[in-house]
Design a protein around this motif. Structure first.
Motif, PDB file in Angstrom:
ATOM      1  N   SER A  57       1.754   7.056  -7.704  1.00  0.00           N
ATOM      2  CA  SER A  57       3.042   6.555  -7.222  1.00  0.00           C
ATOM      3  C   SER A  57       4.094   6.593  -8.325  1.00  0.00           C
ATOM      4  O   SER A  57       5.255   6.932  -8.088  1.00  0.00           O
ATOM      5  CB  SER A  57       2.875   5.122  -6.702  1.00  0.00           C
TER       6      SER A  57
ATOM      7  N   ILE B 198       0.511  -1.587  -6.147  1.00  0.00           N
ATOM      8  CA  ILE B 198      -0.565  -0.871  -5.466  1.00  0.00           C
ATOM      9  C   ILE B 198      -1.895  -1.258  -6.095  1.00  0.00           C
ATOM     10  O   ILE B 198      -2.057  -1.185  -7.319  1.00  0.00           O
ATOM     11  CB  ILE B 198      -0.332   0.652  -5.563  1.00  0.00           C
TER      12      ILE B 198
ATOM     13  N   ALA C  31      -1.897   3.945  -7.822  1.00  0.00           N
ATOM     14  CA  ALA C  31      -0.755   3.349  -8.524  1.00  0.00           C
ATOM     15  C   ALA C  31      -0.157   4.340  -9.514  1.00  0.00           C
ATOM     16  O   ALA C  31       1.076   4.482  -9.614  1.00  0.00           O
ATOM     17  CB  ALA C  31      -1.189   2.075  -9.242  1.00  0.00           C
TER      18      ALA C  31
ATOM     19  N   THR D 127       0.829  -1.201   0.000  1.00  0.00           N
ATOM     20  CA  THR D 127       0.000   0.000   0.000  1.00  0.00           C
ATOM     21  C   THR D 127       0.865   1.254   0.000  1.00  0.00           C
ATOM     22  O   THR D 127       1.622   1.491   0.937  1.00  0.00           O
ATOM     23  CB  THR D 127      -0.916   0.017   1.238  1.00  0.00           C
ATOM     24  N   ASN D 128       0.761   2.042  -1.054  1.00  0.00           N
ATOM     25  CA  ASN D 128       1.435   3.334  -1.150  1.00  0.00           C
ATOM     26  C   ASN D 128       2.877   3.321  -0.651  1.00  0.00           C
ATOM     27  O   ASN D 128       3.208   3.956   0.359  1.00  0.00           O
ATOM     28  CB  ASN D 128       0.640   4.401  -0.400  1.00  0.00           C
TER      29      ASN D 128
END
Length: 308
Positions: A257, A248, A254, A2-3
């Motif tokens: 990111s 993600i 996503a 996650t992230n």
């Protein structure tokens, strides 16, 4: 995952294949403010090496990712600025190599290679990709716009020492720009500079994503071809590219990111969403256009998205 804060991708690299990125540097922290930088102008100019983020945190995140994925060809320490500014770079490289048997690459502007400690820390990498976009003090100031304490002669001497000491692969990178450093006289000066270096390949590039300054324009195919022939180089444009990937789960997160470190155009985003079976890529693109954190920019007929 996650992230993730430090790990991103893999992203397609025409030089390295599917490249899993690790960023140990805060955004736009660099000792250069290159006119062609795809992240925009540097807003945190520094030549001081620091442990910007805890080494343990970066390695822990990398370990968590690598435990669950093998969808990459190489790990690239690339940063959202200049990765050699990270003072624990040597330990970071060694730590990553304990987690994977894939090669570890470092993409660098080469500015700190005059520092013996930096050269030593890079010695455990498998591949180093130093950029060389200038050939004298005048072109250095014009193209790379370094922090004031850096001078071309010192930087080039460090690059020369490193290329003759390093036992891994060295891929030199030259960014050509129309009317700036792609004329015949400039290419001859690049050729002279390269004659003092030891390297495995030299890649010839030109801005393919929106640059920091409008004057950093793409070189013509003729100019690139002339440089390739004269320098014995490889044109980046001649290489095939791959696809983006993210662990993600949320499609929008996503994309955020990735574009924080590697801008994407609308076609790359659509392809990425299609690979994840997203049925509404147009809605995602509309959301990107409306997101105040994002800077859409038209360049070469594409809309490219990057974080501000």
């Amino acid at each position: 995952m996650t992230n993730p804060k430090y790990v991103f991708g893999p992203v397609p690299s025409r030089r390295l294949g599917r490249s899993l990125g690790i960023s140990p540097i805060p955004k736009k922290t660099c000792n250069y403010s290159c006119i062609y930088c795809q992240l925009g102008r540097t807003d945190k100019m520094t030549n001081e090496r620091r442990e910007f983020f805890p080494l343990e945190d970066i390695l822990a995140e990398a370990e968590q990712y690598l435990k669950n994925s093998s969808l990459y060809d190489v790990i690239s320490i690339v940063g959202e600025g200049e990765p050699t500014l990270y003072s624990n770079l040597g330990k970071l490289i060694e730590g990553i190599k304990k987690l994977t048997d894939k090669p570890v690459a470092v993409i660098t502007n080469g500015a700190l290679l005059y520092d013996e400690n930096v050269r030593h820390e890079l010695s455990s990498a498998d591949i180093v990709l130093p950029s060389m976009d200038s050939f004298d003090e005048e072109s250095f100031r014009k193209t790379d716009r370094p922090i004031g304490t850096l001078h071309f002669s010192e930087v080039f001497e460090g690059l020369k020492k490193f290329t003759h000491q390093f036992e891994g692969k060295i891929f030199m990178e030259i960014m050509l720009m129309d009317g700036i450093n792609d004329d015949r006289a400039s290419i001859e000066k690049f050729k002279e500079a390269l004659s003092h270096l030891k390297y495995d390949r030299v890649y010839i590039n030109t801005p393919v994503r929106p640059p920091a300054e409008e004057r950093a324009k793409i070189s013509s195919k003729q100019a690139i071809e002339a440089a390739v022939n004269s320098l014995g180089g490889i044109s980046i444009d001649s290489l095939t590219t791959g696809s983006f990937f993210s662990e993600i789960e949320d499609d929008y997160d996503a994309i955020l990111s990735i574009i924080g470190r590697h801008p994407m155009n609308q076609h790359e985003i659509k392809g990425f969403l299609e690979s994840r079976k997203n049925a509404s890529p147009e809605k995602i693109l509309e959301r990107l256009h409306q997101d105040e954190r994002i800077e859409p920019e038209e360049y070469k007929g594409y809309i490219t998205f990057r974080l501000k």
